[in-house]
Scaffold this motif. Structure first.
Motif, PDB file in Angstrom:
ATOM      1  N   VAL A  29     -50.655  67.067  38.632  1.00 30.79           N
ATOM      2  CA  VAL A  29     -50.865  68.280  37.843  1.00 30.79           C
ATOM      3  C   VAL A  29     -51.741  68.033  36.614  1.00 30.79           C
ATOM      4  O   VAL A  29     -52.651  68.835  36.335  1.00 30.79           O
ATOM      5  CB  VAL A  29     -49.520  68.904  37.449  1.00 30.79           C
ATOM      6  CG1 VAL A  29     -49.720  70.132  36.573  1.00 30.79           C
ATOM      7  CG2 VAL A  29     -48.740  69.286  38.708  1.00 30.79           C
ATOM      8  N   PRO A  30     -51.550  66.957  35.816  1.00 27.72           N
ATOM      9  CA  PRO A  30     -52.449  66.756  34.665  1.00 27.72           C
ATOM     10  C   PRO A  30     -53.910  66.606  35.079  1.00 27.72           C
ATOM     11  O   PRO A  30     -54.802  67.165  34.435  1.00 27.72           O
ATOM     12  CB  PRO A  30     -51.905  65.482  34.010  1.00 27.72           C
ATOM     13  CG  PRO A  30     -50.496  65.385  34.466  1.00 27.72           C
ATOM     14  CD  PRO A  30     -50.481  65.934  35.850  1.00 27.72           C
ATOM     15  N   GLN A  31     -54.157  65.872  36.169  1.00 31.93           N
ATOM     16  CA  GLN A  31     -55.531  65.699  36.618  1.00 31.93           C
ATOM     17  C   GLN A  31     -56.114  67.013  37.136  1.00 31.93           C
ATOM     18  O   GLN A  31     -57.314  67.262  37.013  1.00 31.93           O
ATOM     19  CB  GLN A  31     -55.602  64.628  37.702  1.00 31.93           C
ATOM     20  CG  GLN A  31     -55.358  63.219  37.196  1.00 31.93           C
ATOM     21  CD  GLN A  31     -53.889  62.846  37.187  1.00 31.93           C
ATOM     22  OE1 GLN A  31     -53.001  63.696  37.212  1.00 31.93           O
ATOM     23  NE2 GLN A  31     -53.602  61.560  37.157  1.00 31.93           N
ATOM     24  N   ALA A  32     -55.267  67.862  37.714  1.00 36.53           N
ATOM     25  CA  ALA A  32     -55.746  69.165  38.164  1.00 36.53           C
ATOM     26  C   ALA A  32     -56.222  70.007  36.988  1.00 36.53           C
ATOM     27  O   ALA A  32     -57.223  70.731  37.088  1.00 36.53           O
ATOM     28  CB  ALA A  32     -54.649  69.887  38.934  1.00 36.53           C
ATOM     29  N   LEU A  33     -55.535  69.916  35.861  1.00 33.08           N
ATOM     30  CA  LEU A  33     -55.953  70.658  34.677  1.00 33.08           C
ATOM     31  C   LEU A  33     -57.274  70.118  34.143  1.00 33.08           C
ATOM     32  O   LEU A  33     -58.155  70.884  33.735  1.00 33.08           O
ATOM     33  CB  LEU A  33     -54.875  70.595  33.605  1.00 33.08           C
ATOM     34  CG  LEU A  33     -55.106  71.463  32.368  1.00 33.08           C
ATOM     35  CD1 LEU A  33     -55.188  72.932  32.742  1.00 33.08           C
ATOM     36  CD2 LEU A  33     -54.014  71.234  31.341  1.00 33.08           C
ATOM     37  N   LEU A  34     -57.443  68.786  34.165  1.00 28.70           N
ATOM     38  CA  LEU A  34     -58.706  68.204  33.736  1.00 28.70           C
ATOM     39  C   LEU A  34     -59.839  68.608  34.669  1.00 28.70           C
ATOM     40  O   LEU A  34     -60.958  68.896  34.228  1.00 28.70           O
ATOM     41  CB  LEU A  34     -58.589  66.675  33.685  1.00 28.70           C
ATOM     42  CG  LEU A  34     -57.713  66.085  32.586  1.00 28.70           C
ATOM     43  CD1 LEU A  34     -57.627  64.574  32.731  1.00 28.70           C
ATOM     44  CD2 LEU A  34     -58.252  66.449  31.208  1.00 28.70           C
ATOM     45  N   ALA A  35     -59.571  68.608  35.968  1.00 28.35           N
ATOM     46  CA  ALA A  35     -60.607  68.973  36.930  1.00 28.35           C
ATOM     47  C   ALA A  35     -60.987  70.447  36.799  1.00 28.35           C
ATOM     48  O   ALA A  35     -62.143  70.819  37.054  1.00 28.35           O
ATOM     49  CB  ALA A  35     -60.132  68.681  38.353  1.00 28.35           C
ATOM     50  N   ARG A  36     -60.056  71.296  36.419  1.00 26.55           N
ATOM     51  CA  ARG A  36     -60.342  72.723  36.227  1.00 26.55           C
ATOM     52  C   ARG A  36     -61.260  72.944  35.040  1.00 26.55           C
ATOM     53  O   ARG A  36     -61.934  73.962  34.947  1.00 26.55           O
ATOM     54  CB  ARG A  36     -59.023  73.473  36.034  1.00 26.55           C
ATOM     55  CG  ARG A  36     -59.171  74.962  35.830  1.00 26.55           C
ATOM     56  CD  ARG A  36     -59.471  75.678  37.124  1.00 26.55           C
ATOM     57  NE  ARG A  36     -59.584  77.117  36.917  1.00 26.55           N
ATOM     58  CZ  ARG A  36     -59.306  78.012  37.843  1.00 26.55           C
ATOM     59  NH1 ARG A  36     -58.889  77.629  39.031  1.00 26.55           N
ATOM     60  NH2 ARG A  36     -59.441  79.293  37.591  1.00 26.55           N
ATOM     61  N   GLN A  37     -61.259  72.011  34.091  1.00 20.83           N
ATOM     62  CA  GLN A  37     -62.087  72.074  32.893  1.00 20.83           C
ATOM     63  C   GLN A  37     -61.743  73.301  32.051  1.00 20.83           C
ATOM     64  O   GLN A  37     -62.609  73.939  31.455  1.00 20.83           O
ATOM     65  CB  GLN A  37     -63.582  72.072  33.255  1.00 20.83           C
ATOM     66  CG  GLN A  37     -63.996  70.838  34.030  1.00 20.83           C
ATOM     67  CD  GLN A  37     -65.443  70.848  34.456  1.00 20.83           C
ATOM     68  OE1 GLN A  37     -66.243  71.624  33.932  1.00 20.83           O
ATOM     69  NE2 GLN A  37     -65.802  69.995  35.399  1.00 20.83           N
ATOM     70  N   ILE A  38     -60.456  73.620  32.022  1.00 21.23           N
ATOM     71  CA  ILE A  38     -60.017  74.737  31.203  1.00 21.23           C
ATOM     72  C   ILE A  38     -60.203  74.421  29.725  1.00 21.23           C
ATOM     73  O   ILE A  38     -60.421  75.306  28.906  1.00 21.23           O
ATOM     74  CB  ILE A  38     -58.534  75.076  31.515  1.00 21.23           C
ATOM     75  CG1 ILE A  38     -58.088  76.324  30.765  1.00 21.23           C
ATOM     76  CG2 ILE A  38     -57.629  73.903  31.210  1.00 21.23           C
ATOM     77  CD1 ILE A  38     -58.782  77.577  31.218  1.00 21.23           C
ATOM     78  N   ALA A  39     -60.122  73.152  29.381  1.00 18.28           N
ATOM     79  CA  ALA A  39     -60.426  72.681  28.029  1.00 18.28           C
ATOM     80  C   ALA A  39     -61.403  71.521  28.196  1.00 18.28           C
ATOM     81  O   ALA A  39     -61.004  70.355  28.213  1.00 18.28           O
ATOM     82  CB  ALA A  39     -59.161  72.230  27.310  1.00 18.28           C
ATOM     83  N   PRO A  40     -62.698  71.823  28.348  1.00 17.54           N
ATOM     84  CA  PRO A  40     -63.659  70.803  28.775  1.00 17.54           C
ATOM     85  C   PRO A  40     -63.782  69.612  27.840  1.00 17.54           C
ATOM     86  O   PRO A  40     -64.237  68.553  28.255  1.00 17.54           O
ATOM     87  CB  PRO A  40     -64.978  71.587  28.839  1.00 17.54           C
ATOM     88  CG  PRO A  40     -64.577  73.013  28.990  1.00 17.54           C
ATOM     89  CD  PRO A  40     -63.309  73.146  28.232  1.00 17.54           C
TER      90      PRO A  40
END
Length: 291
Positions: A29-40
């Motif tokens: 899940v943390p890596q999914a948030l990074l991959a989404r680039q919601i907070a680039p």
């Protein structure tokens, strides 16, 4: 940041006094948030995870028993349970597509086709270190992910007085696969998100062995004659699902500051089981920090 890392390592060491050890691949899940680039602007993540595994009817001892109520001979049902504590961090990543605007003012929902390759490391007390690559790819509102964790651990047993001892130990290299996916919903100008995820993963419950008293001195009431008992290593697949709560700073998104930095945090709850007559049961809670 150094103080935070030292605190988490201390928590891992304090929590390492477990009867049995649970080893499994980590959450994506943390890596999914990074991959989404919601907070680039975020580049790193740190996670602390505690998990519990149990099996109420696993035949570990191999004993065949019979009772007066049930004279038919059958395998004994051994109840086992264990726990695991781990600290994870990112070593390297390659994310796509390339984001030029690291302040993230253009797409507050992140990139719907974002993805990434991550190389991560983990540490667990007393001495367990792991390395795992991970791939995450978003396809609109959902993401798919896969990771394989290699962990080398020195597992310590218990003496006859239920104290952890270095005299009983086993060095073991374990591998565990985790495949699955999930989704997240982000709230514009609120810096909050919610998600669901699930998948299939391998779980290990390890006991390196222990000593126990075999007799009692009835004159003194003391237990005597300790004997070494064999340990066990249970490995199986489990289905799991989880819920995620996400928070992230959105000051750069609102253009209220010239800073380009983002921060985020995440809480994830998971539970899983092996759906058959002798189920393994699994729970997990993780806290993640993104900087």
């Amino acid at each position: 940041m150094r103080k935070i890392c030292l605190l988490i390592v201390f928590l891992c060491a304090f929590a390492g006094w477990a009867d049995d050890y649970v080893v499994l691949s980590p959450s994506f899940v943390p890596q999914a948030l990074l991959a989404r680039q919601i907070a680039p602007g975020t580049q790193r993540f740190f996670s602390f995870t505690t998990n519990i595994g149990a099996c109420d009817e696993c035949n570990i001892s191999g004993k065949i028993v019979s009772t007066s109520e049930d004279p038919q001979r059958h395998y004994s049902n051994d109840k086992i349970d264990g726990s695991g504590y781990r600290f994870d961090m990112k070593l390297y990543d390659f994310r796509w597509p390339k984001t030029e605007n690291t302040s993230g003012a253009e797409y507050w929902e992140g990139n719907r086709l974002g993805g990434g390759f991550f190389l991560n490391a983990s540490y667990s007390a007393f001495f367990k270190v792991g390395l795992y690559p991970m791939v995450v790819q978003w396809l609109g509102p959902i993401y798919l992910a896969a990771t394989y964790d290699l962990t080398f651990g020195c597992y310590l047993g218990r003496d006859e007085d239920e104290a952890t001892t270095i005299d009983i130990r086993e060095n073991l290299l374990t591998g565990s696969l985790n495949v699955g996916g999930g989704t997240m919903v982000f709230m514009n100008n609120h810096g909050l998100g919610f998600g669901l995820h699930g998948g299939l993963r391998q779980m290990h419950i390890i006991n390196p062995g222990f000593r126990e008293y075999t007799r009692t001195d009835y004159r003194t009431g003391n237990h005597i004659d300790p004997a070494l008992r064999d340990g066990y290593h249970v490995e199986d697949w489990i289905y799991y699902y989880g819920i995620d709560f996400v928070g992230y700073t959105n000051i750069p998104l609102l253009k209220e500051s010239n800073t380009r930095s983002h921060q985020g945090y995440m809480f994830s709850f998971e539970m899983g089981t092996r759906p058959d007559d002798n189920p393994l049961i699994y729970w997990s809670f993780s806290m993640s920090l993104l900087l």
